[in-house]
Scaffold this motif. Structure first.
Motif, PDB file in Angstrom:
ATOM      1  N   ASN A  59      42.026  15.626  43.737  1.00 45.78           N
ATOM      2  CA  ASN A  59      41.888  14.171  43.615  1.00 45.78           C
ATOM      3  C   ASN A  59      40.623  13.807  42.848  1.00 45.78           C
ATOM      4  O   ASN A  59      40.641  12.923  41.994  1.00 45.78           O
ATOM      5  N   TYR A  62      41.269  14.503  39.217  1.00 40.08           N
ATOM      6  CA  TYR A  62      42.141  13.477  38.629  1.00 40.08           C
ATOM      7  C   TYR A  62      41.404  12.153  38.454  1.00 40.08           C
ATOM      8  O   TYR A  62      41.591  11.467  37.458  1.00 40.08           O
ATOM      9  N   GLN A  63      40.567  11.799  39.426  1.00 40.40           N
ATOM     10  CA  GLN A  63      39.804  10.560  39.304  1.00 40.40           C
ATOM     11  C   GLN A  63      38.831  10.637  38.137  1.00 40.40           C
ATOM     12  O   GLN A  63      38.658   9.672  37.393  1.00 40.40           O
ATOM     13  N   GLU A  64      38.200  11.780  37.969  1.00 40.87           N
ATOM     14  CA  GLU A  64      37.275  11.947  36.855  1.00 40.87           C
ATOM     15  C   GLU A  64      38.018  11.862  35.523  1.00 40.87           C
ATOM     16  O   GLU A  64      37.573  11.179  34.595  1.00 40.87           O
ATOM     17  N   ASP A  65      39.158  12.535  35.438  1.00 41.70           N
ATOM     18  CA  ASP A  65      39.965  12.472  34.223  1.00 41.70           C
ATOM     19  C   ASP A  65      40.443  11.047  33.959  1.00 41.70           C
ATOM     20  O   ASP A  65      40.417  10.574  32.814  1.00 41.70           O
ATOM     21  N   SER A  66      40.872  10.387  35.009  1.00 45.82           N
ATOM     22  CA  SER A  66      41.344   9.004  34.865  1.00 45.82           C
ATOM     23  C   SER A  66      40.214   8.097  34.394  1.00 45.82           C
ATOM     24  O   SER A  66      40.411   7.229  33.537  1.00 45.82           O
ATOM     25  N   ARG A  67      39.038   8.277  34.946  1.00 44.74           N
ATOM     26  CA  ARG A  67      37.885   7.468  34.546  1.00 44.74           C
ATOM     27  C   ARG A  67      37.550   7.700  33.069  1.00 44.74           C
ATOM     28  O   ARG A  67      37.306   6.757  32.316  1.00 44.74           O
ATOM     29  N   LEU A  69      39.633   8.777  30.731  1.00 41.62           N
ATOM     30  CA  LEU A  69      40.709   8.190  29.919  1.00 41.62           C
ATOM     31  C   LEU A  69      40.574   6.674  29.841  1.00 41.62           C
ATOM     32  O   LEU A  69      40.794   6.081  28.775  1.00 41.62           O
ATOM     33  N   ASN A  70      40.222   6.046  30.955  1.00 37.87           N
ATOM     34  CA  ASN A  70      40.034   4.592  30.945  1.00 37.87           C
ATOM     35  C   ASN A  70      38.901   4.186  30.008  1.00 37.87           C
ATOM     36  O   ASN A  70      39.005   3.188  29.292  1.00 37.87           O
TER      37      ASN A  70
END
Length: 167
Positions: A59, A62-67, A69-70
């Motif tokens: 998690n 994924y949160q780091e990757d999502s951040r 990407l955002n």
């Protein structure tokens, strides 16, 4: 009161000895089943702890990757479309053609903003507003001035303007 002398009778001695042996056997069975069940519970808890740790790690990844990407997406957001809406054209009894021409002229002035990133447009929003408001639009031998009432900046730059006559 006197306790009866049952300890001397062999039937009672066997009964009490059987009770003691049964209690000891029951206690051994209880300890065995309790130990087996506790081992199973400990094993289940350890599996759940390791699953929770693994999921927490995934998690966070994924949160780091999502951040990331955002952040990349926010950097890449650009204005793709311009919309200008004249709100008070009916009040001055302007024809739909005149309203359309005024909107087209305002869009031409803003055409430089297409494909520019949102951050730079947001920083220069006051300049954009003043550029629209200070320009005199000449349509069909009449001069008009626009007043920006609302400006929404996103992938579509949306302006609501009011028209007034230039004296």
């Amino acid at each position: 009161m006197r306790i009866p002398p049952y300890h001397r009778q062999p039937g009672w001695q066997r009964f009490f000895a059987g009770m003691m042996a049964g209690a000891a056997a029951a206690w051994c069975v209880f300890l065995f089943t309790y130990g087996v069940l506790q081992e199973k519970q400990v094993k289940i808890i350890q599996e759940q702890k390791s699953a929770v740790l693994e999921l927490t790690r995934k998690n966070s990844i994924y949160q780091e990757d999502s951040r990331e990407l955002n952040e990349e997406v926010n950097k890449k957001l650009v204005v793709q479309e311009l919309n200008v809406k004249l709100t008070n054209g009916e009040r001055f009894k302007l024809s739909p053609l005149t309203i359309h021409k005024i909107e087209i002229e305002a869009k031409k002035d803003l055409s430089d903003l297409l494909e520019r990133d949102l951050e730079s447009i947001f920083e220069s929003r006051k300049i954009i507003k003043k550029a629209i408001e200070n320009k005199v639009y000449r349509i069909d031998d009449k001069d008009y001035r626009l007043l920006v009432k609302e400006m929404t900046i996103y992938t579509t730059l949306y302006l609501e303007v009011e028209v007034s006559f230039v004296d």
